[in-house]
Design a protein around this motif. Structure first.
Motif, PDB file in Angstrom:
ATOM      1  N   LYS A 196     -33.288  -6.307  22.240  1.00 38.29           N
ATOM      2  CA  LYS A 196     -32.976  -7.730  22.127  1.00 38.29           C
ATOM      3  C   LYS A 196     -34.068  -8.618  22.728  1.00 38.29           C
ATOM      4  N   VAL A 197     -34.436  -8.336  23.980  1.00 34.06           N
ATOM      5  CA  VAL A 197     -35.340  -9.240  24.704  1.00 34.06           C
ATOM      6  C   VAL A 197     -36.788  -9.080  24.243  1.00 34.06           C
ATOM      7  N   GLU A 198     -37.282  -7.843  24.196  1.00 34.77           N
ATOM      8  CA  GLU A 198     -38.692  -7.632  23.879  1.00 34.77           C
ATOM      9  C   GLU A 198     -38.972  -7.660  22.376  1.00 34.77           C
ATOM     10  N   ALA A 199     -38.159  -6.944  21.592  1.00 37.74           N
ATOM     11  CA  ALA A 199     -38.414  -6.862  20.145  1.00 37.74           C
ATOM     12  C   ALA A 199     -37.740  -7.985  19.366  1.00 37.74           C
ATOM     13  N   GLY A 200     -36.727  -8.635  19.988  1.00 38.44           N
ATOM     14  CA  GLY A 200     -36.051  -9.758  19.336  1.00 38.44           C
ATOM     15  C   GLY A 200     -35.181  -9.369  18.157  1.00 38.44           C
ATOM     16  N   ILE A 201     -34.667  -8.133  18.159  1.00 43.37           N
ATOM     17  CA  ILE A 201     -33.796  -7.700  17.064  1.00 43.37           C
ATOM     18  C   ILE A 201     -32.338  -7.802  17.502  1.00 43.37           C
ATOM     19  N   PRO A 202     -31.399  -7.919  16.564  1.00 50.06           N
ATOM     20  CA  PRO A 202     -29.991  -8.115  16.925  1.00 50.06           C
ATOM     21  C   PRO A 202     -29.389  -6.891  17.612  1.00 50.06           C
ATOM     22  N   GLU A 203     -28.218  -7.104  18.216  1.00 49.87           N
ATOM     23  CA  GLU A 203     -27.468  -5.987  18.783  1.00 49.87           C
ATOM     24  C   GLU A 203     -27.050  -5.048  17.653  1.00 49.87           C
ATOM     25  N   ASP A 205     -28.805  -3.139  15.886  1.00 48.42           N
ATOM     26  CA  ASP A 205     -29.751  -3.063  14.773  1.00 48.42           C
ATOM     27  C   ASP A 205     -30.190  -1.607  14.594  1.00 48.42           C
ATOM     28  N   PRO A 206     -30.178  -1.081  13.363  1.00 48.65           N
ATOM     29  CA  PRO A 206     -30.543   0.329  13.156  1.00 48.65           C
ATOM     30  C   PRO A 206     -31.986   0.650  13.509  1.00 48.65           C
ATOM     31  N   ARG A 207     -32.835  -0.368  13.684  1.00 48.17           N
ATOM     32  CA  ARG A 207     -34.229  -0.120  14.074  1.00 48.17           C
ATOM     33  C   ARG A 207     -34.362   0.233  15.553  1.00 48.17           C
ATOM     34  N   ASN A 208     -33.289   0.006  16.324  1.00 47.61           N
ATOM     35  CA  ASN A 208     -33.340   0.263  17.762  1.00 47.61           C
ATOM     36  C   ASN A 208     -33.119   1.758  18.038  1.00 47.61           C
ATOM     37  N   PRO A 209     -34.083   2.455  18.632  1.00 44.19           N
ATOM     38  CA  PRO A 209     -33.930   3.903  18.862  1.00 44.19           C
ATOM     39  C   PRO A 209     -32.745   4.273  19.765  1.00 44.19           C
ATOM     40  N   ALA A 210     -32.271   3.308  20.586  1.00 41.84           N
ATOM     41  CA  ALA A 210     -31.175   3.604  21.524  1.00 41.84           C
ATOM     42  C   ALA A 210     -29.814   3.193  20.986  1.00 41.84           C
ATOM     43  N   VAL A 211     -29.733   2.752  19.724  1.00 38.69           N
ATOM     44  CA  VAL A 211     -28.487   2.173  19.230  1.00 38.69           C
ATOM     45  C   VAL A 211     -27.377   3.218  19.114  1.00 38.69           C
ATOM     46  N   ILE A 212     -27.685   4.434  18.699  1.00 35.09           N
ATOM     47  CA  ILE A 212     -26.655   5.466  18.601  1.00 35.09           C
ATOM     48  C   ILE A 212     -26.184   5.874  19.997  1.00 35.09           C
ATOM     49  N   ALA A 213     -27.124   6.053  20.922  1.00 35.47           N
ATOM     50  CA  ALA A 213     -26.757   6.392  22.302  1.00 35.47           C
ATOM     51  C   ALA A 213     -25.866   5.310  22.904  1.00 35.47           C
ATOM     52  N   TYR A 623     -25.060 -23.395  23.596  1.00 33.35           N
ATOM     53  CA  TYR A 623     -26.266 -23.478  24.439  1.00 33.35           C
ATOM     54  C   TYR A 623     -27.508 -22.878  23.757  1.00 33.35           C
ATOM     55  N   GLY A 624     -27.619 -23.103  22.481  1.00 27.72           N
ATOM     56  CA  GLY A 624     -28.800 -22.658  21.747  1.00 27.72           C
ATOM     57  C   GLY A 624     -28.603 -21.424  20.912  1.00 27.72           C
ATOM     58  N   GLY A 625     -27.523 -20.674  21.139  1.00 28.38           N
ATOM     59  CA  GLY A 625     -27.214 -19.512  20.318  1.00 28.38           C
ATOM     60  C   GLY A 625     -28.160 -18.342  20.512  1.00 28.38           C
ATOM     61  N   LYS A 626     -28.131 -17.420  19.563  1.00 29.16           N
ATOM     62  CA  LYS A 626     -28.937 -16.206  19.653  1.00 29.16           C
ATOM     63  C   LYS A 626     -30.434 -16.518  19.663  1.00 29.16           C
ATOM     64  N   ASN A 627     -31.163 -15.713  20.448  1.00 25.50           N
ATOM     65  CA  ASN A 627     -32.628 -15.781  20.556  1.00 25.50           C
ATOM     66  C   ASN A 627     -33.133 -17.022  21.278  1.00 25.50           C
ATOM     67  N   SER A 628     -32.222 -17.828  21.822  1.00 25.41           N
ATOM     68  CA  SER A 628     -32.650 -18.972  22.638  1.00 25.41           C
ATOM     69  C   SER A 628     -33.024 -18.480  24.031  1.00 25.41           C
TER      70      SER A 628
END
Length: 676
Positions: A196-203, A205-213, A623-628
């Protein structure tokens, strides 16, 4: 077998049969597309792999401690294996506690995909599957606990012989809470901070290597962990109340009465599952189930109390009945105050979200303040329940109050397990790229799930505090029985004071070890996720698939390694203090751990839940929503709160119970062989 024992067993058996019915009804639902099944299968595989490896570790400890108990604790109950009742009870309690958690999690990890698929057709269908999936765990936990305690009492006819059962259940719960908590929050840290913070992808997201864990962790931490936790709390509460009836009163009905309350509440909970339906108000639907169970239980308690206790003269039967109402009322009150501090609808969570506008530091400061403040009213309520129950029926009244409260376990765990099921459903919807409308429904279910998990944790903590007090009362009576004179824990006795200091320190040291374990494991996950983003070209453009299994393996191995020291602390500390400083210091240790542990656990659980929902509140467009910038600050706060609410905080419950049960089991040897 008399009618009372049969009725107690009937409630437990009915709960198990109903859990089977719910399992069949959930698994009959459509699991969706092949992509959804693939994602769900990966979560299921990871969760079961962790459970199998965790249970191997637990099995080693169980066998060793069973052997120690068989050699060290000699008894003379007139039945088969009567000389090893404590060792046998420990082994069976450990096995049943592990079984309850395993059953619940196995169903939960297969319910998630069905909830995601049902969300295509509307809210109520998805809610129904999620709640029923969670209710499988609830019914299995409460049913197995009631059956186990009832059978052991029937065999030995002495509640002291069942204490080993509670110890076994507590130790497995401690392992499950610590191991599962480290797993889930270490995976969450890696997924959130890098994804979320560094790559800016959603919670999710299948691109996140730790999403299954991350999704696996929701199940092993909340489903299996809470299942084992409330299994042991249920067993310990029943045993504590039965011990007080055995030690303080003369008629056997006072000993069996807590089991009858548990049976009545299970029948009430089964009926109450059918009223959980919603068109819009999800939390209202879930609360309707709990309130219905409370009302039906209260009615049933009246008839059971009037039939069994009214003919007896030692305590007013109506006074005992009133203590059951106090217990039910306390459960509802703790629900309400926890929802206030952790729901997005109220000021505490919104104040943390607003503080995020000033950055992560102010978010963390405000979250800590909310958590600290949230301890006040629950402790006042618990204190009022203690005083009221004691005035009505003495120490026995306190035991019955907490038994009435914990009798709602089946419904409470249904609410808790609902949380990770809906969380996983949202993740599957995101990874399978389901329509936005479907994701909106799973998000709504998940948001409520964060609150229900916080509410059930406070319920578990409150009941743990009261259950520990009943065990402490039994501990004092057992000392007096062994030494033949009255025991006074005077604050001006240096041994008692030293014990209080050590006991008050243990929950803090224990929590520190748990938090450090999450930090160390989370660091490994963060480094692995960064490595994959750096070295596996094409992840961000969906041209390459992350190595999900690597992150799963990292958190599995690390969690199993890290959970050992906190568990050993719970076993070694009371024995060391008892044998070195004597029973008075040990009593001080138990009191100190109860007082500081309850406060610390509530602060951590509520504070962590508030941080989590403050992030959700911003993600809803505030308060600005996601990615703010506010959202990034809230993610940091949520990451800090994760090990608070899902690792250290909840694990304090079994910590307290392990220390109390092991003290009660070894007190005769401690009195005989203590150095001072």
């Amino acid at each position: 077998m008399n009618l009372e024992i049969q009725f107690a067993l009937a409630g437990g058996i009915a709960a198990i049969l109903f859990a089977i019915y719910l399992t069949v009804s959930v698994l009959r639902k459509d699991a969706g597309t092949e992509k959804m099944k693939e994602i769900s299968g990966a979560i299921h595989e990871g969760a079961m792999a962790f459970m199998h490896r965790e249970y191997k570790t637990i099995a080693i400890f169980t066998v060793i401690i069973t052997a120690i108990l068989a050699v060290a604790i000699k008894e003379s109950y007139p039945t088969a294996l009567g000389s090893h009742a404590t060792a046998l009870g420990f082994f069976v309690g450990a096995v049943l506690s592990a079984t309850a958690g395993y059953i619940g999690m196995n169903v939960s990890v297969r319910s998630n995909v069905r909830v995601a698929n049902a969300a295509k057709d509307g809210l109520n269908n998805a809610l129904n599957i999620a709640f029923r999936g969670g209710a499988v765990t609830g019914m299995a936990v409460a049913g197995l606990a009631l059956i186990g305690v009832t059978v052991f009492y029937y065999l030995f006819r002495d509640p002291l012989a069942i204490v080993g059962f509670g110890f076994g259940a507590s130790l497995v719960s401690l392992f499950a809470r610590v191991g599962g908590g480290i797993y889930t929050k270490a995976a969450d840290v890696g997924a959130d901070l890098v994804g979320k913070v560094e790559a800016g992808i959603p919670e999710d997201d299948p691109r996140n290597p730790a999403v299954i864990a991350d999704n696996v962790g929701d199940n092993v931490g909340d489903c299996a962990g809470m299942g084992a936790d409330l299994f042991e709390t249920y067993a310990i509460t029943a045993i504590g109340a039965m011990l007080l009836g055995h030690l303080l009163l003369s008629h056997e009905y006072y000993v069996i009465y807590p089991l009858l309350l548990g049976s009545v509440a299970l029948f009430a909970s089964i009926l109450s599952t059918f009223v959980v339906k919603a068109k819009h108000n999800i939390m209202g639907a879930l609360y309707r189930g709990v309130i219905t169970a409370s009302i039906l239980s209260a009615i049933g308690f009246y008839f059971i109390t009037n039939y069994y206790l009214a003919p007896l003269s030692e305590i007013s039967s109506m006074n005992v009945y009133y203590t059951t109402l106090i217990g039910l009322a306390l459960a509802i009150a703790l629900f309400a105050i926890t929802e206030y501090y952790t729901s997005t609808r109220y000021k505490p969570v919104r104040s943390i979200a607003e503080a995020s506008l000033s950055g992560s530091a102010v978010n963390i400061i405000t979250g800590l303040a909310v958590g600290l403040e949230s301890t006040a009213i629950p402790l006042i309520l618990i204190s009022a329940a203690i005083i009221g129950s004691f005035q009505l029926a003495g120490l026995y009244g306190i035991g019955i109050c907490v038994m009435a409260m914990i009798s709602l376990t089946a419904m409470i765990i249904a609410l808790d397990s609902y949380g990770p099921i809906t969380d996983n459903a949202g993740g599957i919807a995101e990874m399978a790229k389901l329509p936005q409308k479907t994701r909106e429904i799973t998000d709504a279910l998940d948001s409520v799930g964060n609150t229900t998990k916080a509410v059930t944790k406070t319920f578990a903590i409150g009941s743990a505090a009261l259950a520990a007090l009943t065990l402490f009362a039994a501990f004092v009576h057992e000392i007096e029985r062994v030494i033949g004179e009255e025991v006074v824990f005077a604050i001006d006795d240096p041994r008692v004071l030293v014990g209080l200091f050590i006991g008050s320190m243990i929950p803090f040291l224990f929590s520190s070890w748990c938090m450090r374990a999450v930090g160390r494991t989370g660091f490994k996950v963060v480094e692995e996720v960064r490595r994959q983003f750096r070295e596996i070209k094409g992840i961000m453009t969906y041209k390459a698939k992350p190595d999900y299994a690597k992150c799963v393996d990292i958190v599995t191995v690390s969690a199993l390694h890290e959970m050992r020291n906190p568990a050993l602390l719970a076993v070694v500390a009371p024995l060391a203090v008892g044998f070195l400083l004597g029973p008075l210091a040990l009593g001080g240790l138990l009191l100190g751990s109860i007082l500081s542990g309850v406060l610390l656990a509530i602060q951590m659980s509520n504070g962590g839940g508030a941080w989590d929902n403050a992030k959700k509140y911003i993600e809803d467009g505030n308060y600005g929503g996601k990615n703010s910038d506010a959202h990034k600050a809230a993610i940091v706060g949520d990451t800090v709160g994760d090990p608070f609410k899902d690792t250290a905080g909840p694990a304090i419950n079994p910590l307290i119970k392990v220390m109390n049960t092991i003290a009660l089991i070894f007190i005769a040897l401690i009195v005989k062989y203590a150095l001072f």
